[in-house]
Design a protein around this motif. Structure first.
Motif, PDB file in Angstrom:
ATOM      1  N   HIS A 125       0.837  -1.207   0.000  1.00 10.49           N
ATOM      2  CA  HIS A 125       0.000   0.000   0.000  1.00 10.49           C
ATOM      3  C   HIS A 125       0.873   1.259   0.000  1.00 10.49           C
ATOM      4  CE1 HIS A 125      -3.249   2.750   1.014  1.00 10.49           C
ATOM      5  NE2 HIS A 125      -2.488   3.235   1.976  1.00 10.49           N
ATOM      6  N   ALA A 175      -6.427   2.075 -12.271  1.00 15.05           N
ATOM      7  CA  ALA A 175      -7.487   1.985 -11.267  1.00 15.05           C
ATOM      8  C   ALA A 175      -8.012   0.560 -11.145  1.00 15.05           C
ATOM      9  CB  ALA A 175      -8.618   2.953 -11.611  1.00 15.05           C
ATOM     10  N   GLY A 194      -5.856  -1.424  -8.990  1.00 18.21           N
ATOM     11  CA  GLY A 194      -5.710  -1.012  -7.604  1.00 18.21           C
ATOM     12  C   GLY A 194      -4.696   0.090  -7.379  1.00 18.21           C
ATOM     13  N   THR A 217      -3.865   4.379  -7.575  1.00 20.13           N
ATOM     14  CA  THR A 217      -4.413   5.723  -7.587  1.00 20.13           C
ATOM     15  C   THR A 217      -3.443   6.660  -8.300  1.00 20.13           C
ATOM     16  OG1 THR A 217      -5.518   5.346  -5.473  1.00 20.13           O
ATOM     17  CG2 THR A 217      -5.204   7.638  -6.154  1.00 20.13           C
ATOM     18  N   TYR A 227       1.908   6.513  -9.991  1.00 20.75           N
ATOM     19  CA  TYR A 227       0.721   5.841  -9.468  1.00 20.75           C
ATOM     20  C   TYR A 227       1.092   5.206  -8.126  1.00 20.75           C
ATOM     21  CZ  TYR A 227      -0.983   6.353 -14.236  1.00 20.75           C
ATOM     22  OH  TYR A 227      -1.368   6.885 -15.452  1.00 20.75           O
ATOM     23  N   ARG A 228       0.163   5.193  -7.201  1.00 20.64           N
ATOM     24  CA  ARG A 228       0.416   4.618  -5.886  1.00 20.64           C
ATOM     25  C   ARG A 228      -0.550   3.448  -5.641  1.00 20.64           C
ATOM     26  NH1 ARG A 228       5.035   6.494  -3.043  1.00 20.64           N
ATOM     27  NH2 ARG A 228       5.614   8.428  -4.121  1.00 20.64           N
ATOM     28  N   ARG A 229       0.002   2.384  -5.076  1.00 24.41           N
ATOM     29  CA  ARG A 229      -0.807   1.203  -4.767  1.00 24.41           C
ATOM     30  C   ARG A 229      -1.851   1.560  -3.714  1.00 24.41           C
ATOM     31  NH1 ARG A 229      -3.591  -2.746  -5.080  1.00 24.41           N
ATOM     32  NH2 ARG A 229      -2.951  -4.910  -4.874  1.00 24.41           N
ATOM     33  N   SER A 230      -3.102   1.315  -4.021  1.00 21.87           N
ATOM     34  CA  SER A 230      -4.193   1.660  -3.105  1.00 21.87           C
ATOM     35  C   SER A 230      -4.248   0.671  -1.928  1.00 21.87           C
ATOM     36  CB  SER A 230      -5.524   1.642  -3.842  1.00 21.87           C
ATOM     37  OG  SER A 230      -5.494   2.547  -4.927  1.00 21.87           O
TER      38      SER A 230
END
Length: 197
Positions: A125, A173, A176, A178, A194-197
């Protein structure tokens, strides 16, 4: 054995400046589609506290990466591994960040889908997936040079071409991720985080 990509010398420092604000301080960075290996050497030197794991599906590229590593690579630059972004399984168990430079437009769309799906299985995350290259954006006029580049790419391979950023965001998206920062880069390129949700 060593390959040389002229654009690498031009874009290594600007990309590294962006990475400095987005990568974790420690851990392993998986670089997909490492190509010649010149970026890997540059980034491993710049980020000495990170283990830099280059990869490429092409045996010739991996040989070039290994040659650059043997000649100029710091101790934190790992031996290249074979990773096909579109493959359902990657030969690496985990990473703290994923970097992908100039792959999305020079590969089939399945590679972009695989990039996000594969990275989702590796990253915790909040961990970053960082991509670099030319993109199309609905609300921003495309530079004539990028339009010509897109035509050239599609002429070489109908499955290649500049990708719509909104379409990439949707794939992210679905996997998973953002969308995070957007950096305008030299020569009409972008770095997207992009960042892991």
């Amino acid at each position: 054995m060593k390959r040389h990509a002229p654009a690498t010398a031009r874009n290594s420092a600007p990309i590294a400046d962006v990475l400095a604000g987005e990568l974790p301080e420690r851990g392993t960075v998986l670089e997909l589609a490492s190509g010649s290996g010149e970026h890997a050497v540059f980034f491993a030197r710049r980020f000495a506290n990170l283990r830099w794991q280059p990869s490429d599906p092409d045996p010739g590229a991996r040989a070039s990466i290994a040659a650059w590593r043997d000649a100029d690579g710091p101790a934190n630059l790992l031996a290249p591994i074979a990773v096909d972004a579109a493959a359902p399984q990657w030969p690496i168990a985990e990473a703290d960040a994923v970097v992908c430079i100039n792959m999305i437009h020079i590969s089939p769309w399945a590679a972009t889908e695989g990039l996000f799906a594969g990275a989702a299985g590796l990253l915790a995350h909040g961990a970053p997936l960082i991509v670099y290259g030319p993109f199309l954006e609905a609300d921003i006029e495309t530079a004539p040079s990028n339009i010509a580049f897109d035509v050239s790419l599609r002429g070489r391979d109908a499955a290649w071409g500049l990708r719509d950023r909104a379409a990439v965001d949707r794939v992210a998206a679905d996997a998973g991720f953002t969308p995070g920062a957007r950096y305008a880069m030299p020569a009409n390129n972008l770095t997207l985080v992009y960042r892991r949700s």
